[in-house]
Design a protein around this motif. Structure first.
Motif, PDB file in Angstrom:
ATOM      1  N   ALA A  29      49.098 -55.854 -15.427  1.00  0.00           N
ATOM      2  CA  ALA A  29      49.201 -54.555 -16.094  1.00  0.00           C
ATOM      3  C   ALA A  29      47.936 -53.731 -15.872  1.00  0.00           C
ATOM      4  N   GLU A  30      46.773 -54.355 -15.882  1.00  0.00           N
ATOM      5  CA  GLU A  30      45.522 -53.634 -15.668  1.00  0.00           C
ATOM      6  C   GLU A  30      45.401 -53.126 -14.238  1.00  0.00           C
ATOM      7  N   GLU A  31      45.922 -53.900 -13.247  1.00  0.00           N
ATOM      8  CA  GLU A  31      45.944 -53.417 -11.868  1.00  0.00           C
ATOM      9  C   GLU A  31      46.778 -52.147 -11.741  1.00  0.00           C
ATOM     10  N   LEU A  32      47.954 -52.149 -12.369  1.00  0.00           N
ATOM     11  CA  LEU A  32      48.797 -50.959 -12.365  1.00  0.00           C
ATOM     12  C   LEU A  32      48.124 -49.810 -13.090  1.00  0.00           C
ATOM     13  N   LEU A  33      47.414 -50.137 -14.161  1.00  0.00           N
ATOM     14  CA  LEU A  33      46.727 -49.094 -14.907  1.00  0.00           C
ATOM     15  C   LEU A  33      45.639 -48.439 -14.056  1.00  0.00           C
ATOM     16  N   GLU A  34      44.892 -49.264 -13.316  1.00  0.00           N
ATOM     17  CA  GLU A  34      43.858 -48.710 -12.433  1.00  0.00           C
ATOM     18  C   GLU A  34      44.482 -47.827 -11.350  1.00  0.00           C
ATOM     19  N   LYS A  35      45.633 -48.255 -10.795  1.00  0.00           N
ATOM     20  CA  LYS A  35      46.317 -47.452  -9.786  1.00  0.00           C
ATOM     21  C   LYS A  35      46.755 -46.119 -10.361  1.00  0.00           C
ATOM     22  N   ILE A  36      47.304 -46.151 -11.555  1.00  0.00           N
ATOM     23  CA  ILE A  36      47.744 -44.917 -12.221  1.00  0.00           C
ATOM     24  C   ILE A  36      46.554 -44.002 -12.457  1.00  0.00           C
ATOM     25  N   GLN A  37      45.451 -44.575 -12.860  1.00  0.00           N
ATOM     26  CA  GLN A  37      44.268 -43.764 -13.113  1.00  0.00           C
ATOM     27  C   GLN A  37      43.753 -43.103 -11.819  1.00  0.00           C
ATOM     28  N   ARG A  38      43.802 -43.856 -10.686  1.00  0.00           N
ATOM     29  CA  ARG A  38      43.395 -43.251  -9.406  1.00  0.00           C
ATOM     30  C   ARG A  38      44.330 -42.119  -9.004  1.00  0.00           C
ATOM     31  N   GLU A  39      45.618 -42.322  -9.230  1.00  0.00           N
ATOM     32  CA  GLU A  39      46.586 -41.272  -8.893  1.00  0.00           C
ATOM     33  C   GLU A  39      46.409 -40.050  -9.776  1.00  0.00           C
ATOM     34  N   ILE A  40      46.027 -40.275 -11.039  1.00  0.00           N
ATOM     35  CA  ILE A  40      45.787 -39.133 -11.931  1.00  0.00           C
ATOM     36  C   ILE A  40      44.592 -38.315 -11.441  1.00  0.00           C
ATOM     37  N   VAL A  41      43.540 -39.035 -10.999  1.00  0.00           N
ATOM     38  CA  VAL A  41      42.365 -38.320 -10.473  1.00  0.00           C
ATOM     39  C   VAL A  41      42.741 -37.493  -9.228  1.00  0.00           C
ATOM     40  N   GLU A  42      43.527 -38.119  -8.314  1.00  0.00           N
ATOM     41  CA  GLU A  42      43.958 -37.422  -7.109  1.00  0.00           C
ATOM     42  C   GLU A  42      44.839 -36.235  -7.458  1.00  0.00           C
ATOM     43  N   LEU A  43      45.720 -36.412  -8.467  1.00  0.00           N
ATOM     44  CA  LEU A  43      46.591 -35.323  -8.872  1.00  0.00           C
ATOM     45  C   LEU A  43      45.793 -34.164  -9.459  1.00  0.00           C
ATOM     46  N   ARG A  44      44.755 -34.464 -10.225  1.00  0.00           N
ATOM     47  CA  ARG A  44      43.928 -33.409 -10.791  1.00  0.00           C
ATOM     48  C   ARG A  44      43.207 -32.630  -9.672  1.00  0.00           C
ATOM     49  N   ARG A  45      42.745 -33.354  -8.629  1.00  0.00           N
ATOM     50  CA  ARG A  45      42.109 -32.670  -7.497  1.00  0.00           C
ATOM     51  C   ARG A  45      43.108 -31.749  -6.801  1.00  0.00           C
ATOM     52  N   THR A  46      44.352 -32.220  -6.631  1.00  0.00           N
ATOM     53  CA  THR A  46      45.392 -31.412  -6.006  1.00  0.00           C
ATOM     54  C   THR A  46      45.704 -30.194  -6.860  1.00  0.00           C
ATOM     55  N   ASP A  47      45.758 -30.400  -8.219  1.00  0.00           N
ATOM     56  CA  ASP A  47      46.010 -29.269  -9.115  1.00  0.00           C
ATOM     57  C   ASP A  47      44.919 -28.215  -8.984  1.00  0.00           C
ATOM     58  N   ALA A  48      43.659 -28.659  -8.831  1.00  0.00           N
ATOM     59  CA  ALA A  48      42.548 -27.707  -8.683  1.00  0.00           C
ATOM     60  C   ALA A  48      42.682 -26.935  -7.363  1.00  0.00           C
ATOM     61  N   GLU A  49      43.100 -27.634  -6.285  1.00  0.00           N
ATOM     62  CA  GLU A  49      43.306 -26.958  -4.996  1.00  0.00           C
ATOM     63  C   GLU A  49      44.438 -25.953  -5.087  1.00  0.00           C
ATOM     64  N   LEU A  50      45.510 -26.336  -5.795  1.00  0.00           N
ATOM     65  CA  LEU A  50      46.636 -25.418  -5.968  1.00  0.00           C
ATOM     66  C   LEU A  50      46.215 -24.182  -6.743  1.00  0.00           C
ATOM     67  N   GLU A  51      45.405 -24.381  -7.751  1.00  0.00           N
ATOM     68  CA  GLU A  51      44.933 -23.252  -8.538  1.00  0.00           C
ATOM     69  C   GLU A  51      44.082 -22.324  -7.679  1.00  0.00           C
ATOM     70  N   LYS A  52      43.318 -22.921  -6.786  1.00  0.00           N
ATOM     71  CA  LYS A  52      42.428 -22.121  -5.945  1.00  0.00           C
ATOM     72  C   LYS A  52      43.226 -21.265  -4.938  1.00  0.00           C
ATOM     73  N   ILE A  53      44.199 -21.844  -4.267  1.00  0.00           N
ATOM     74  CA  ILE A  53      44.954 -21.073  -3.270  1.00  0.00           C
ATOM     75  C   ILE A  53      45.928 -20.122  -3.931  1.00  0.00           C
ATOM     76  N   SER A  54      46.215 -20.393  -5.205  1.00  0.00           N
ATOM     77  CA  SER A  54      47.126 -19.480  -5.903  1.00  0.00           C
ATOM     78  C   SER A  54      46.476 -18.120  -6.146  1.00  0.00           C
ATOM     79  N   ARG A  55      45.142 -18.075  -6.138  1.00  0.00           N
ATOM     80  CA  ARG A  55      44.463 -16.824  -6.397  1.00  0.00           C
ATOM     81  C   ARG A  55      44.220 -15.995  -5.100  1.00  0.00           C
ATOM     82  N   THR A  56      44.472 -16.563  -3.917  1.00  0.00           N
ATOM     83  CA  THR A  56      44.266 -15.802  -2.663  1.00  0.00           C
ATOM     84  C   THR A  56      45.420 -14.845  -2.438  1.00  0.00           C
ATOM     85  N   GLU A  57      45.084 -13.681  -1.761  1.00  0.00           N
ATOM     86  CA  GLU A  57      46.102 -12.684  -1.450  1.00  0.00           C
ATOM     87  C   GLU A  57      46.565 -12.795   0.010  1.00  0.00           C
TER      88      GLU A  57
END
Length: 568
Positions: free
Chosen positions: A268-296
């Motif tokens: 369960a802890e191995e899966l938890l660590e994997k989920i936590q890594r994916e959450i970090v990657e998802l947050r980075r992707t969300d920040a990139e999406l927010e950044k390109i959303s502001r370009t014209e």
């Protein structure tokens, strides 16, 4: 007119029945006077049979005379009493254990003689009346006896002076010549002496039997206590071992569950660590999406959005139901089955032990009865075993107790073998351990008939014996050496000499010891025997004593010698 003085004596105013001064005097037709109550009681006796006679002259009156108070005589007696003329001492009354006068009615005086002809006993005054009345006639007088009639022959009114051994009854001399002619008759005095001697002998034998029985019962009480003490100690040892085994199994089960827990938690802890890594990657992707959303720049947006990835596959969660089922269902069910099985086994074994105890009790009662019967008939009671097969019926499977072993003793063969080493063994401290002598005791105490065999080897020699549990364990003195105190007995074996030791006394045995020794203990009879075991059994030494508590097998092992308990 001068008064006339008449000399009178007390006897002139005494009733010949009660021998006391007349009370309410009456005079019967023959002229004799009596107390009214005395003569009425005398005539009311059953033996008068309708004929009423004078107690003194025996004149018979029929019908019964009417009694009236003699007034003149009553006044004279009253004046006599008032004058103080009564000075004689009262007649002694009979004590309960003494023969009583048959004639006295109101107060029965002590009888001094009994008449075999009249079948009555008389006090001194009434005896004088009897002698005066029957003077010149042959009336046999004997020392006063109680219930004289019962001591006379019912057929001849003669004294029962003989005893007929043929018919076992007392008879008179005439019966011996007639009804018991030719029978074995002796004097009652001789037969009484014979019977008294027999009764005394029977009493002594009875007392001795009771004393013997009391001794047996007291020994039985001690034997039961000692046997129970040994059994309780052994049961406590077994249950303690069982408890330790259960505790060990409990610890192992607990460890199995913890291992399963750690494995499940690790996954369960191995899966938890994997989920936590994916959450970090998802947050980075969300920040990139927010950044390109502001370009014209629409072209730049399309170029960048193709690089953004949002994983759609979810992580497969571990099944907690499986773990819960394993822990709370499978394990709990298995433990419940184990508990039920253990309860059934314990109950079955307890019933078996109880049945055996009841059987032993009945056997003990029967043996006691047979032993008592054997004593009465001089039959020997259950002799000692004779052959090795007989001895093996009492074989005890011994195991050595490591808590008593001296540190220089080393065990082998499942604690059946022991050897003395030159280096101490890492045994933990224990209050029962021998500290100075290379000795060890058996695991359980004994309080019955027991037999065991021992094999030994080595130049150091060995000692084989028994001891009480409270024998000393520490110090280099004799108090803790097997056979050298009052609490132990031992056979010392070596390649050159063999001897028996007890309480600092030694008995040299001429026969050399074999490498195999048999030991027979009869706790109840207080015997301890040692045998050479080879092609035949040869008695080395036998001691007779009284054991006051359960005994334990004890062994001393010399340096470089070995000793092994034989399993038969």
């Amino acid at each position: 007119m001068a008064a006339t003085t008449i000399s009178i004596e007390q006897d002139q105013f005494c009733c010949s029945v009660c021998l006391e001064v007349l009370r309410d005097p009456v005079t019967i037709p023959c002229g004799h006077s009596y107390c009214q109550d005395c003569i009425e009681d005398y005539w009311n006796r059953a033996k008068q049979k309708g004929q009423y006679s004078c107690p003194q002259c025996r004149q018979v009156f029929n019908p019964r005379p009417l009694l009236s108070r003699n007034t003149v005589l009553g006044e004279v007696v009253e004046k006599f009493l008032q004058s103080g003329a009564q000075a004689a001492a009262p007649q002694a009354l009979a004590k309960p254990e003494e023969a009583k006068c048959s004639v006295c009615t109101v107060r029965q005086s002590k009888a001094v003689k009994s008449c075999l002809v009249c079948s009555e006993s008389y006090c001194a005054p009434h005896l004088r009346v009897h002698e005066d009345r029957f003077r010149g006639k042959t009336h046999k007088l004997i020392p006063a006896v109680e219930q004289l009639r019962q001591k006379l022959c019912p057929h001849h009114d003669k004294a029962l002076r003989l005893y007929c051994r043929t018919d076992q009854q007392c008879v008179c001399s005439q019966c011996a010549q007639e009804r018991h002619k030719g029978h074995d008759a002796v004097s009652v005095a001789d037969e009484r002496a014979t019977q008294q001697k027999k009764l005394q002998d029977a009493s002594l034998k009875s007392v001795q039997r009771l004393k013997d029985t009391e001794k047996e019962l007291r020994y039985a009480v001690r034997y039961i206590k000692h046997s129970t003490e040994a059994a309780v100690e052994e049961s406590e040892r077994v249950f303690a071992k069982l408890i330790r085994s259960i505790e060990k199994q409990s610890s192992e089960v607990r460890e199995v569950m913890r291992v399963q827990e750690r494995a499940a938690v690790g996954r369960a802890e191995e899966l938890l660590e994997k989920i936590q890594r994916e959450i970090v990657e998802l947050r980075r992707t969300d920040a990139e999406l927010e950044k390109i959303s502001r370009t014209e720049d629409h072209v730049h947006f399309f170029q960048k959005c193709k690089t953004l990835q949002f994983p759609a596959k979810t992580v497969e969660l571990p099944s907690t139901d499986v773990l819960q089922y394993m822990m709370y269902k499978t394990m709990r069910g298995a433990l419940a089955d184990l508990k039920d099985s253990l309860d059934e086994s314990l109950e079955r074994e307890f019933n078996r032990i109880s049945d055996k105890a009841i059987s032993l009790k009945e056997t003990s009662i029967q043996s006691t009865s047979e032993k008592t019967k054997a004593k009465d008939t001089n039959i020997p009671y259950i002799s000692e075993p004779k052959t090795r097969a007989d001895f093996l019926q009492y074989y005890n499977d011994l195991v050595l107790d490591p808590n008593t072993a001296n540190p220089y003793l080393s065990f082998s063969d499942g604690r059946r073998g022991v050897t003395t080493r030159s280096e101490p063994q890492p045994y933990p401290d224990h209050p029962h351990r021998f500290t100075s002598w290379a000795q060890v005791l058996g695991r359980a105490g004994m309080a019955g008939r027991c037999y065991w065999e021992v094999e030994w080897a080595g130049n150091g020699g060995v000692s084989i014996g028994v001891c009480y549990k409270n024998m000393g364990r520490s110090g280099a003195g004799s108090d803790s050496k097997l056979g050298h105190n009052s609490k132990s007995w031992s056979l010392d074996c070596s390649s050159s000499v063999c001897s028996f030791q007890h309480n600092k006394e030694s008995v040299t045995i001429s026969t050399a010891c074999c490498s195999r020794i048999g030991v027979y203990l009869d706790f109840r009879c207080g015997t301890l025997s040692f045998y050479n075991i080879a092609d035949t059994m040869v008695l080395l030494h036998k001691v007779k004593t009284t054991f006051s508590q359960p005994v334990y097998p004890g062994f001393w092992v010399g340096l470089s010698s070995t000793l092994r308990l034989c399993s038969l």
